[in-house]
Design a protein around this motif. Structure first.
Motif, PDB file in Angstrom:
ATOM      1  N   LEU A 215       7.052  -1.255  -6.082  1.00  0.00           N
ATOM      2  CA  LEU A 215       6.328  -1.148  -4.818  1.00  0.00           C
ATOM      3  C   LEU A 215       6.693  -2.365  -3.979  1.00  0.00           C
ATOM      4  N   VAL A 216       7.288  -2.147  -2.836  1.00  0.00           N
ATOM      5  CA  VAL A 216       7.719  -3.222  -1.956  1.00  0.00           C
ATOM      6  C   VAL A 216       6.567  -3.561  -1.009  1.00  0.00           C
TER       7      VAL A 216
ATOM      8  N   TYR B 103      -5.287  -6.881  -8.254  1.00  0.00           N
ATOM      9  CA  TYR B 103      -6.181  -5.748  -7.979  1.00  0.00           C
ATOM     10  C   TYR B 103      -5.937  -4.621  -8.985  1.00  0.00           C
ATOM     11  N   LEU B 104      -4.674  -4.317  -9.244  1.00  0.00           N
ATOM     12  CA  LEU B 104      -4.363  -3.251 -10.194  1.00  0.00           C
ATOM     13  C   LEU B 104      -4.843  -3.598 -11.599  1.00  0.00           C
TER      14      LEU B 104
ATOM     15  N   GLN C 296      -1.461   4.603  -2.838  1.00  0.00           N
ATOM     16  CA  GLN C 296      -2.685   5.071  -2.178  1.00  0.00           C
ATOM     17  C   GLN C 296      -3.874   4.218  -2.577  1.00  0.00           C
ATOM     18  N   LEU C 297      -3.953   3.877  -3.848  1.00  0.00           N
ATOM     19  CA  LEU C 297      -5.022   3.020  -4.346  1.00  0.00           C
ATOM     20  C   LEU C 297      -4.970   1.656  -3.671  1.00  0.00           C
ATOM     21  N   LEU C 298      -3.783   1.085  -3.562  1.00  0.00           N
ATOM     22  CA  LEU C 298      -3.629  -0.214  -2.909  1.00  0.00           C
ATOM     23  C   LEU C 298      -3.971  -0.126  -1.423  1.00  0.00           C
TER      24      LEU C 298
ATOM     25  N   ILE D  66      -4.150  -3.203   0.941  1.00  0.00           N
ATOM     26  CA  ILE D  66      -2.849  -3.770   0.599  1.00  0.00           C
ATOM     27  C   ILE D  66      -1.797  -2.707   0.899  1.00  0.00           C
ATOM     28  N   ARG D  67      -1.002  -2.936   1.953  1.00  0.00           N
ATOM     29  CA  ARG D  67      -0.042  -1.936   2.422  1.00  0.00           C
ATOM     30  C   ARG D  67       1.272  -2.019   1.657  1.00  0.00           C
TER      31      ARG D  67
END
Length: 74
Positions: A8-9, A22-23, A59-61, A66-67
């Motif tokens: 994920l960038v 967060y994850l 989607q969770l981020l 967090i984009r």
């Protein structure tokens, strides 16, 4: 069966660490890593590697503010 690894960038290394933390709180393992040179385009050279569905994690981020800029298959 081989795990589906994706990167994920994010906008910066700071956001990569925020995403990882967060994850972890959500029970999802994520690793801050340098984006491979052949996949790097612009901006931050770091992202978050996950062994799960990158779309769902993005989607969770996003819901956490967090984009995710891109999702790369590794």
């Amino acid at each position: 069966m081989r795990e589906h690894r994706q990167m994920l960038v994010l906008n910066s290394i700071t956001y990569a660490y925020k995403a990882r933390d967060y994850l972890a709180q959500q029970g999802i393992r994520a690793y801050v890593e340098r984006i491979p040179a052949n996949l790097r385009t612009t901006g931050c050279g770091y992202g978050v590697r996950v062994n799960n569905d990158g779309e769902q994690i993005a989607q969770l981020l996003d819901q956490a503010g967090i984009r995710v800029k891109r999702i790369l298959d590794l």
